[in-house]
Motif scaffolding. Structure first.
Motif, short mmCIF file in Angstrom:
data_model
loop_
_atom_site.label_atom_id
_atom_site.label_comp_id
_atom_site.label_asym_id
_atom_site.label_seq_id
_atom_site.Cartn_x
_atom_site.Cartn_y
_atom_site.Cartn_z
N LEU A 148 19.05 27.30 29.63
CA LEU A 148 20.02 28.33 30.17
C LEU A 148 19.35 29.84 29.92
O LEU A 148 19.74 30.69 30.86
N VAL A 149 18.68 30.11 29.12
CA VAL A 149 17.95 31.34 28.92
C VAL A 149 17.10 31.71 30.18
O VAL A 149 17.00 32.74 30.80
N GLU A 150 16.62 30.60 30.72
CA GLU A 150 15.44 30.88 31.89
C GLU A 150 16.47 31.08 32.98
O GLU A 150 16.14 31.97 33.84
N LEU A 151 17.37 30.24 33.08
CA LEU A 151 18.47 30.51 34.24
C LEU A 151 19.03 31.92 34.17
O LEU A 151 19.24 32.73 35.28
N ALA A 152 19.36 32.47 32.96
CA ALA A 152 20.05 33.82 33.01
C ALA A 152 18.95 34.79 33.34
O ALA A 152 19.44 35.95 33.91
N ARG A 153 17.67 34.73 32.74
CA ARG A 153 16.59 35.64 33.37
C ARG A 153 16.43 35.70 34.88
O ARG A 153 16.35 36.65 35.28
N TRP A 154 16.43 34.42 35.48
CA TRP A 154 16.37 34.40 36.88
C TRP A 154 17.55 35.17 37.61
O TRP A 154 17.65 35.90 38.67
N LEU A 155 18.91 34.82 37.09
CA LEU A 155 19.99 35.45 37.62
C LEU A 155 20.04 37.24 37.46
O LEU A 155 20.48 37.62 38.36
N GLU B 73 21.32 26.03 44.48
CA GLU B 73 21.14 24.90 43.71
C GLU B 73 21.24 25.41 42.23
O GLU B 73 21.74 24.85 41.41
N ARG B 74 20.42 26.60 42.09
CA ARG B 74 20.40 27.36 40.67
C ARG B 74 21.86 27.64 40.27
O ARG B 74 22.30 27.81 39.34
N VAL B 75 22.32 28.45 41.34
CA VAL B 75 23.86 28.80 41.04
C VAL B 75 24.89 27.71 40.63
O VAL B 75 25.73 27.90 39.46
N ARG B 76 24.53 26.65 41.35
CA ARG B 76 25.53 25.51 41.01
C ARG B 76 25.36 24.99 39.61
O ARG B 76 26.38 24.41 38.93
#
Length: 174
Positions: free
Chosen positions: A36-43, A18-21
């Protein structure tokens, strides 16, 4: 090499998927910068975790490290590398979108600064100084305060003749 959506589904869990999608095109466009910053941190965190597992597996195979758990030695390195690749590609997409947003933000700031500078220039009083006295307004002539050297006209002729004579002497020597 790109990994397709069906391969992503087979490699990732439901929550990861779900997060990668969200990192694919339609999800990226409407996202806020903070998301987007939070997603980049998680990735980055997920990619780093998988990199550590791959490194540990290689150390185990070479005999440089002891297994941390019973399951650790059985992990398939190709599967881990493929998962890491999915996270890396998603991170690349998110970073690209973040770069695009920062360029847009800087462009808007520069336009605002230029508009403010133009407004300041337009609102400033026009400075056209008076030209001072000139011939059409019967200006008085200004005397040159420097002393001029008065040369005797006979001296000018003497020097000119001296130079001519010296040139003739040089021509005759050659």
């Amino acid at each position: 090499m790109s990994i397709g959506a069906s391969r992503e589904r087979s490699l990732l869990s439901a929550s990861e998927l779900e997060r990668v999608r969200f990192s694919h095109y339609p999800g990226l466009v409407g996202a806020e910068r903070d998301e987007l910053v939070e997603l980049a941190r998680w990735l980055r965190e997920q990619r780093g975790r998988l990199q550590g597992q791959i490194r540990q597996g290689r150390r185990l195979r070479r005999g440089k490290a002891e297994p941390r758990s019973q399951r650790e030695g059985s992990a398939n390195e190709q599967h881990l590398a493929a998962r890491k690749q999915v996270f890396s590609q998603a991170l690349r997409r998110v970073n690209g979108r973040l770069d695009h947003l920062s360029v847009e933000r800087r462009r808007q700031q520069n336009v605002a600064r230029l508009q403010a500078a133009l407004e300041r220039k337009r609102s400033a009083p026009v400075h056209h100084p008076q030209p001072g006295p000139h011939a059409a307004a019967d200006a008085a002539s200004i005397e040159n305060p420097k002393d001029t050297v008065r040369t005797d006209p006979r001296e000018i002729g003497r020097v000119s003749q001296f130079v001519k004579d010296a040139q003739v002497r040089r021509d005759n020597q050659g």
